[in-house]
Design an enzyme around this catalytic site. Sequence first.
Site, short mmCIF file in Angstrom:
data_model
loop_
_atom_site.label_atom_id
_atom_site.label_comp_id
_atom_site.label_asym_id
_atom_site.label_seq_id
_atom_site.Cartn_x
_atom_site.Cartn_y
_atom_site.Cartn_z
CE LYS A 1 -2.58 3.27 2.45
NZ LYS A 1 -2.11 4.07 1.72
CB VAL B 1 1.06 6.85 11.09
CG1 VAL B 1 0.25 5.47 10.31
CG2 VAL B 1 0.12 7.79 10.51
N GLY B 2 3.26 5.73 12.71
CA GLY B 2 4.13 4.55 13.23
C GLY B 2 3.76 3.91 14.63
CD GLU C 1 12.84 6.15 8.57
OE1 GLU C 1 12.95 6.77 9.37
OE2 GLU C 1 12.70 6.44 7.44
CB CYS D 1 13.42 10.09 6.96
SG CYS D 1 14.20 9.05 6.03
CD GLN E 1 4.91 17.93 4.24
OE1 GLN E 1 4.24 17.07 4.57
NE2 GLN E 1 6.19 18.00 5.21
CD GLU F 1 10.66 14.06 10.15
OE1 GLU F 1 11.74 13.39 9.41
OE2 GLU F 1 9.67 13.23 10.48
#
Length: 496
Positions: A187, A244-245, A262, A296, A343, A397
């Site tokens: 996905k 989400v991680g 990650e 990242c 973004q 971030e």
Amino acid sequence: MEERVIGVNVSTIATTHLNYINGQWVRSLNEKVEASINPANKNEIVGYIQKSTKDDLDNAVKSAYQAKKSWKKIGQAERGQFLFKVANILEENLNDIAETMTREMGKTLPEAKGETARGVAILRYYAGEGMRKDGDVIPSSDKDALMFTKRTPVGVVGVITPWNFPVAIPIWKIAPALVYGNTVVFKPATEAAVTAAKVVDCFAKAGVPKGVLNFITGSGSVIGQQLIDHSFLDAITFTGSEGVGQVVANSAASRGIKFQLEMGGKNPVIVTKDADLDQAVEAVISGGFRSTGQKCTASSRVIIENQIYDTFIEKLVQATKKITVGDGLKEGIWMGPCASENQFNNVREYIELGKEEGATLIVGGETLSGEEYSKGFYITPTIFGNVKPEMRIAQEEIFGPVITLLRASDLTEAIEIANNTKYGLSASIFTSNISSLLEFIDEIDAGLVRINAESAGVELQAPFGGMKSSSSGSREQGETAKEFYTAIKTVFIKGN
């Protein structure tokens, strides 16, 4: 993989990209689609993708589950040969896929071509894994016995990827998963799903057996969550936001399946008083502003010793002002737009936040306007000075073209500032002092440590991953990838 449909408010024909399930390109059961927009020109629709349902996802996972036994049995060498075929097809389609990437997420065309070429190299690296060992012989305490280990695939692997590297990241997950004998449900992020569909088409054209690789698009809340929760799933590998991680980790842990995460970074670059400043400036510019800062591993914090702070800023600002911003398909453009309106708005909010926190906006921070820019999500490369370690722009971030500059009295303080964040993905230092670089290597909390080089740089044959909140689970890439995609069996054989 596609059907031709007329796009809305565009003069050209856009394409609807279908799901790939059990060896066929199929429409979603609800037949709903959404548009992928060119961030350089929001009036241009790059293509349409499926807004898939839970039932679509169920079909994809069941297809992978049914194929896993036969895929495992064909043997690692043959699976490696298949990846060589995929690599050749991807290479043949490099220009088309790279151009699609630039149109879909804004990365400049040279960067997109470089990333697609990297995808080819990753496929060939893991194709070579088909002929490498999958275990070791271990001495037994019984002299009449044979004891050895062998690796076995974990089963059905879910792959969830972000939009910033729509070729490289999916391939560095899918290729090892397949060569080590797993089947995959993939996905991609919605913002880069058209590019992802073209990558999957390379696998389809190479003749991937039915069910071995399945591709499905849709929202993370529906497709992503249902994939993680599916009873037939054996492992999940995810690259994306920390929030989400954490959801992925909690869901996977509750079911007892393997997970690999990650989740980004706030990567520091330390510039010491004995550094080559021209070299450091060039690396900071590249690490901070290439791909519009949407990496990242991007250089987002630059920690400078007091003695050279003013000199370094002067050189950095001069170099930043030379950066050309615009449509990544045009020649001479060094930095493209933000990848999406969301973004774009997020970066603008952080720029305003930096001002409110008391940091000094040294250069950039402007929303570009005028005929050339009015239809895109363009922000000029931004540098903040007089940043304090506790400021949010130094802790969170931003994932955009924003660099924060911090002062340090010496190397010890610089390392303390560098480690003062919840992230620990990559870090670099510029110095000509061997003692300084050795101290940095030992004391920095980062999974990727680079000396006299930009923080943004990942070698496909080396392990990749971070510390603290940046990563969880075993490392990606290189030979280390097998730690996630396989399980070890210890075999003991005793003669009669």
